[in-house]
Structure formats: structure tokens, C-alpha cells
Design an enzyme around this catalytic site. Structure first.
Site, PDB file in Angstrom:
ATOM      1  N   ASP A 169      -7.693   1.888  -7.782  1.00 11.61           N
ATOM      2  CA  ASP A 169      -7.935   3.198  -8.392  1.00 11.61           C
ATOM      3  C   ASP A 169      -8.454   2.962  -9.806  1.00 11.61           C
ATOM      4  OD1 ASP A 169      -7.770   5.754  -9.578  1.00 11.61           O
ATOM      5  OD2 ASP A 169      -6.099   6.311  -8.273  1.00 11.61           O
ATOM      6  N   GLU A 190       0.859  -1.193   0.000  1.00 11.00           N
ATOM      7  CA  GLU A 190       0.000   0.000   0.000  1.00 11.00           C
ATOM      8  C   GLU A 190       0.898   1.247   0.000  1.00 11.00           C
ATOM      9  OE1 GLU A 190      -2.484   2.656  -0.276  1.00 11.00           O
ATOM     10  OE2 GLU A 190      -3.515   0.729   0.035  1.00 11.00           O
ATOM     11  N   GLU A 240     -15.868  -0.670   1.035  1.00  7.29           N
ATOM     12  CA  GLU A 240     -16.999  -1.378   0.446  1.00  7.29           C
ATOM     13  C   GLU A 240     -18.309  -0.967   1.106  1.00  7.29           C
ATOM     14  OE1 GLU A 240     -18.629  -5.958  -0.041  1.00  7.29           O
ATOM     15  OE2 GLU A 240     -16.515  -5.594   0.428  1.00  7.29           O
ATOM     16  N   LYS A 297     -10.503   8.202 -16.657  1.00  9.96           N
ATOM     17  CA  LYS A 297     -10.316   8.814 -17.973  1.00  9.96           C
ATOM     18  C   LYS A 297      -9.639   7.829 -18.922  1.00  9.96           C
ATOM     19  CE  LYS A 297     -10.030  13.520 -16.147  1.00  9.96           C
ATOM     20  NZ  LYS A 297      -9.200  14.750 -16.024  1.00  9.96           N
TER      21      LYS A 297
END
Length: 226
Positions: free
Chosen positions: A131, A82, A208, A135
Site C-alpha cells: 500500500d 496478509e 503486476e 499522502k
């Protein structure tokens, strides 16, 4: 396999709110004890002192799922990666509170860890709510792309599992398209409920729960390495 060096920066920001004194102390004192070594080959013996099965989570958020899996299988070793400092702090809290001796953390790029593991060394790889890079021009930054998937496939044992969770419709469609192009992963869903219902051994995360409160559908994908 695509060169992993060309598949970089698949995540966003790495810092959030300023740490409180207790959190900063935990990072300073506890993180070095559970941190993945920064260089050199990695394996179960180096990380945990034995030949236990290994599982790895890419982008573990605040660590709820990672800690839940580690608590369910104390005889397995878990590697969590992470880049977000506040997420690492969350995971450290779970490790401390659950007295989990079977978790190692890497604060940074998961691919840097995965490529240092032996081929066919992982029993599971988790990628939950990555993520989405919504776009179109950023699509190459999504973790579900052939370069990262080549690396994941190489490190998973045959018959073992890659799990993907997302609540983003764009990422869901993209992932299904990319995974359908591969012959080294077999989707385990036989009917709609298989990817619309969270499996019992898939601990829920705060992210979540937040997605569901906002009315988002959540999709649970399970693939076997073939």
C-alpha cells in the site's frame, strides 16, 4: 531497534466482497491446517517439523507469487502474511491446487509474525506492491520505514535477500531514499535493467499484470543483508 509496537497499521482494508460458499468452507476447513500459531515463538521446526530455510512474504495479495516461490523450492518453508480475507482465500486455492505442503499463512499483521521469529532466521523477505499511502501525512504507515526495516534486518540472515516490488512512483522514490540511508542493506542493481526487468525467479502476480496493462512502470529492488 525501534519498538515494533509503535509501527502498527501499515495496511488498509481487511475485507472485500462476500465469500462464496466454497470459499467460506475452504477458510473454515483448510486455513486452520496451514495457519501460523497465534501466539508464542516461531521457528522452522515448529512450523514445518524440520530445520529447513524460511522465507516470508509481507502482504501476498492473492498468493500467486507466494505459491510460485513455494513450488520452486519445496525444501524451503514459506510464511505468507496478509490481512485481506479475500487474498487469504486466493492463497488457499493456490496451496490446494499446487498441493503445496511448505506454506503457512497468517491473516493479519506481518510484523506480529516477524517479531516472533529468531534473529537471523530468514533467507528471504518479500514486499511486493505494498500500500503506497500516497499522502505525505500517511508516509509513516509505509512498510518501507526504518522501524519495520530494523525488524526485517534483524530477522534476515547475513547475505540473504530483501525483495521489494512497486509500480507506484511515489513509493519507488520513497523506498530508494529510505534504503539509501541504511548501511545494513546493499542494493544489488548495477545498471538500470537490473531493477527494470523482473528476475526469472520472481513470479508475476495479477496485480503486476494489471499495472502493466494500465501503462505503469514496475520496479524490482533486491537488497542483500550485510
Amino acid at each position: 531497534m525501534n519498538d515494533p509496537a509503535k509501527i502498527r497499521r501499515l495496511y488498509g482494508r481487511a475485507k472485500g466482497h462476500k465469500l462464496r460458499a466454497g470459499q467460506a468452507s475452504m477458510v473454515e476447513e483448510m486455513l486452520p491446517q496451514v495457519a501460523v500459531p497465534e501466539t508464542g515463538p516461531l521457528d522452522s521446526a515448529l512450523l514445518f517439523g524440520d530445520a529447513r530455510p524460511l522465507e516470508l512474504e509481507i502482504g501476498f495479495g492473492a498468493g500467486e507469487h507466494l505459491a510460485g516461490q513455494a513450488a520452486m523450492r519445496p525444501d524451503h518453508g514459506f510464511i505468507g502474511c496478509e490481512p485481506f480475507l479475500n487474498g487469504v482465500v486466493g492463497a488457499l486455492g493456490h496451496i490446494r491446487d499446487g498441493d503445496l505442503a511448505n506454506v503457512r499463512l497468517h491473516m493479519g499483521d506481518a510484523l506480529e509474525v516477524i517479531e516472533r521469529l529468531p534473529d537471523a532466521s530468514l533467507d528471504r523477505v518479500y514486499l511486493l506492491h505494498p500500500d503506497p499511502w500516497r499522502k505525505a501525512r500517511h508516509a509513516k504507515r509505509r512498510m518501507v520505514n526504518h522501524g519495520p526495516l530494523d525488524l526485517i534486518a534483524a530477522k534476515l540472515k547475513p547475505g540473504c535477500e530483501f525483495r521489494l516490488g512497486t509500480d507506484d512512483p511515489t513509493y519507488c522514490r520513497w523506498a530508494m531514499m529510505v534504503m539509501n540511508q541504511r548501511r545494513d542493506f546493499e542494493w544489488q542493481a548495477k545498471e538500470a535493467k537490473d531493477f527494470l526487468t523482473r528476475p526469472a525467479d520472481w513470479p508475476e502476480t495479477r496485480y503486476e499484470r494489471k499495472a502493466r496493462r494500465q501503462g505503469h512502470e514496475v520496479w524490482y529492488f533486491r537488497y542483500l543483508r550485510v
